[in-house]
Enzyme design. Structure first.
Site, PDB file in Angstrom:
ATOM      1  N   LYS A 172       0.677  -1.478   0.747  1.00  0.00           N
ATOM      2  CA  LYS A 172       0.449   0.375  -0.061  1.00  0.00           C
ATOM      3  C   LYS A 172       1.066   1.373  -0.224  1.00  0.00           C
ATOM      4  CE  LYS A 172      -3.352   2.566   0.866  1.00  0.00           C
ATOM      5  NZ  LYS A 172      -4.403   3.006  -0.615  1.00  0.00           N
ATOM      6  N   LYS A 240      -1.381  11.566   6.735  1.00  0.00           N
ATOM      7  CA  LYS A 240      -1.206  10.242   7.153  1.00  0.00           C
ATOM      8  C   LYS A 240      -0.566   8.861   6.523  1.00  0.00           C
ATOM      9  CE  LYS A 240      -3.960   7.298   7.438  1.00  0.00           C
ATOM     10  NZ  LYS A 240      -4.430   5.970   6.560  1.00  0.00           N
TER      11      LYS A 240
HETATM   12  P1  NAP Z   1     -13.118   8.548   7.519  1.00  0.00           P
HETATM   13  O1  NAP Z   1     -14.521   8.538   6.229  1.00  0.00           O
HETATM   14  O2  NAP Z   1     -12.464   9.029   7.564  1.00  0.00           O
HETATM   15  O3  NAP Z   1     -13.903   6.514   8.013  1.00  0.00           O
HETATM   16  C1  NAP Z   1     -13.104   6.428   9.180  1.00  0.00           C
HETATM   17  C2  NAP Z   1     -13.226   5.629   9.773  1.00  0.00           C
HETATM   18  O4  NAP Z   1     -12.568   5.570  10.878  1.00  0.00           O
HETATM   19  C3  NAP Z   1     -15.047   6.126  10.208  1.00  0.00           C
HETATM   20  O5  NAP Z   1     -16.012   4.864  10.242  1.00  0.00           O
HETATM   21  C4  NAP Z   1     -14.529   6.555  11.658  1.00  0.00           C
HETATM   22  O6  NAP Z   1     -15.762   6.149  12.582  1.00  0.00           O
HETATM   23  C5  NAP Z   1     -13.088   5.451  12.669  1.00  0.00           C
HETATM   24  N1  NAP Z   1     -13.116   5.596  13.015  1.00  0.00           N
HETATM   25  C6  NAP Z   1     -11.235   6.913  13.448  1.00  0.00           C
HETATM   26  N2  NAP Z   1     -10.756   6.614  14.597  1.00  0.00           N
HETATM   27  C7  NAP Z   1     -11.506   5.836  15.345  1.00  0.00           C
HETATM   28  C8  NAP Z   1     -11.193   5.453  16.119  1.00  0.00           C
HETATM   29  N3  NAP Z   1     -10.427   5.988  16.763  1.00  0.00           N
HETATM   30  N4  NAP Z   1     -12.022   4.239  16.563  1.00  0.00           N
HETATM   31  C9  NAP Z   1     -13.216   3.172  16.207  1.00  0.00           C
HETATM   32  N5  NAP Z   1     -13.321   3.987  15.323  1.00  0.00           N
HETATM   33  C10 NAP Z   1     -12.599   5.705  14.672  1.00  0.00           C
HETATM   34  O7  NAP Z   1     -11.585   7.253   5.609  1.00  0.00           O
HETATM   35  P2  NAP Z   1     -12.191   6.619   4.978  1.00  0.00           P
HETATM   36  O8  NAP Z   1     -11.790   7.545   3.472  1.00  0.00           O
HETATM   37  O9  NAP Z   1     -13.239   5.560   4.767  1.00  0.00           O
HETATM   38  O10 NAP Z   1     -10.359   5.616   5.394  1.00  0.00           O
HETATM   39  C11 NAP Z   1     -10.495   4.584   5.941  1.00  0.00           C
HETATM   40  C12 NAP Z   1      -9.311   3.952   6.049  1.00  0.00           C
HETATM   41  O11 NAP Z   1      -9.266   3.397   4.443  1.00  0.00           O
HETATM   42  C13 NAP Z   1      -7.895   4.351   6.109  1.00  0.00           C
HETATM   43  O12 NAP Z   1      -6.792   4.248   6.346  1.00  0.00           O
HETATM   44  C14 NAP Z   1      -7.731   4.850   4.345  1.00  0.00           C
HETATM   45  O13 NAP Z   1      -6.251   5.660   4.768  1.00  0.00           O
HETATM   46  C15 NAP Z   1      -8.043   3.643   3.323  1.00  0.00           C
HETATM   47  N6  NAP Z   1      -7.848   4.043   2.569  1.00  0.00           N
HETATM   48  C16 NAP Z   1      -9.064   5.120   2.106  1.00  0.00           C
HETATM   49  C17 NAP Z   1      -9.679   5.145   0.579  1.00  0.00           C
HETATM   50  C18 NAP Z   1     -10.420   6.547  -0.037  1.00  0.00           C
HETATM   51  O14 NAP Z   1     -10.377   6.893  -1.144  1.00  0.00           O
HETATM   52  N7  NAP Z   1     -11.136   7.227   1.502  1.00  0.00           N
HETATM   53  C19 NAP Z   1      -8.883   4.667   0.002  1.00  0.00           C
HETATM   54  C20 NAP Z   1      -7.997   3.814   0.421  1.00  0.00           C
HETATM   55  C21 NAP Z   1      -7.549   3.403   1.581  1.00  0.00           C
HETATM   56  P3  NAP Z   1     -16.375   7.857  12.890  1.00  0.00           P
HETATM   57  O15 NAP Z   1     -17.446   7.659  12.327  1.00  0.00           O
HETATM   58  O16 NAP Z   1     -17.114   7.692  14.257  1.00  0.00           O
HETATM   59  O17 NAP Z   1     -15.196   9.188  13.481  1.00  0.00           O
END
Ligand code: NAP
Length: 296
Positions: A172, A240
């Protein structure tokens, strides 16, 4: 196939992934720290859990997709955390992008309880999560990867076993180096096209199908022209990933100057309060230097 599978973390990515698991006929148990964010999934047929431990007690296979290393740590070790529900035969599939080293530690903790861990970070953006077309890079034992494969194929079209636990996170990082340096190229190219007085949409059509074409250009180029900075992937999360990349490259003794430059540009945008915008807002850092704005 109708099997009980758990999903923890229903953000931009997790919500789409869990929805695709449901659409493929799985019995999905969901938990999200902010409970309201799980409501749409529950309305679509998922079963709500009260804690990560509850998910693990109810489901032999549990998927996680949360933001960062400390957040996976919190899901595992927090109050009524996942580890309290892990037992013989539990399989934890971590789709978050986190530290490869921490991943090995989490895997060892789960193994000590009789469970198994694979790291399976994803690529393909919010669009890929929604359409079920993600690329998934998987680290773990062969048998564990094959056990999880049918679930991962509910939202991933490319599921590649790349090596032992931690390897998925390392691949990744490779992915993110490619993404951000390409994002810089797309930004510079569109800024030049704007300054040169070109029609930006026609320019994208002209170059997108040739050697210069890329996912970033095809998906984020039109958004940049429209000055639509809504996030598929936020600058904060991208930053990050670059922090993880710089640390891993430092440990390996590998210079990654292009990635380091983009890290600094994103830092400048974060300092301006733009960390919640999409990662394609990188172009704004270049706009400051040039006095020209793309599209609009
Ligand atoms: P996001 O929309 O910001 O969602 C983050 C999620 O993590 C939410 O459900 C949040 O809960 C939860 N969370 C954060 N801190 C937490 C904690 N301390 N305890 C429990 N739950 C927690 O992010 P995302 O875009 O879906 O990304 C999620 C992962 O996928 C990340 O590692 C990111 O790098 C990876 N990713 C993202 C993409 C993209 O295009 N978005 C692509 C590839 C990979 P709450 O709702 O309570 O805040």
């Amino acid at each position: 196939m109708s099997t009980q599978v758990g999903f923890i973390g229903l953000g931009i990515m997790g919500a789409g992934m869990a929805r695709n698991l449901l659409a493929k006929g799985n019995d999905v148990v969901v938990w999200n720290r902010t409970a309201s964010r799980a409501e749409a999934l529950v309305e679509a047929g998922a079963s709500p859990a009260v804690s990560p431990a509850d998910v693990a007690r109810r489901c032999p296979v549990v998927m996680i997709c949360v933001s960062d290393t400390p957040d996976v740590d919190a899901v595992l070790h927090g109050e009524d955390g996942l580890l309290a529900g892990v037992s013989d035969g539990s399989l934890i599939v971590d789709h978050s992008t986190i530290s490869p080293e921490a991943t090995v530690g989490f895997s060892e903790e789960v193994s000590a309880l009789g469970g198994r861990w694979i790291d399976a970070p994803v690529s393909g953006g919010s669009e890929g999560a929604e359409r079920g077309t993600l690329s998934i890079m998987v680290g773990g034992e062969e048998a564990d990867v094959e056990r999880a494969r049918p679930y991962m194929e509910a939202f991933g079209t490319t599921v590649t076993h790349v090596g032992p636990v931690g390897s998925g996170q390392k691949v990744k990082i490779v992915n993110q180096i490619l993404v951000v340096v390409n994002q810089l190229a797309v930004s510079e190219a569109l800024l030049f096209a704007q300054a040169a007085g070109l029609d930006l949409a026609a320019t994208l059509d002209a170059v997108g199908g040739g050697a210069a074409g890329s996912w970033m250009l095809a998906n984020r180029g039109p958004q940049m022209i429209d000055r639509d900075w809504r996030p598929g992937f936020t600058i904060d999360l991208q930053q990050k990933d670059l922090r993880l990349a710089l640390a891993a490259a430092d440990a390996a003794g590998t210079p990654i100057p292009g990635t380091a430059l983009v890290f600094q540009m994103y830092r400048a945008l974060q300092n301006e309060g733009l960390g919640g915008e999409g990662n394609h807002a990188l172009v704004k850092a270049l706009e400051k230097m040039s006095g020209v704005e793309v599209g609009g």
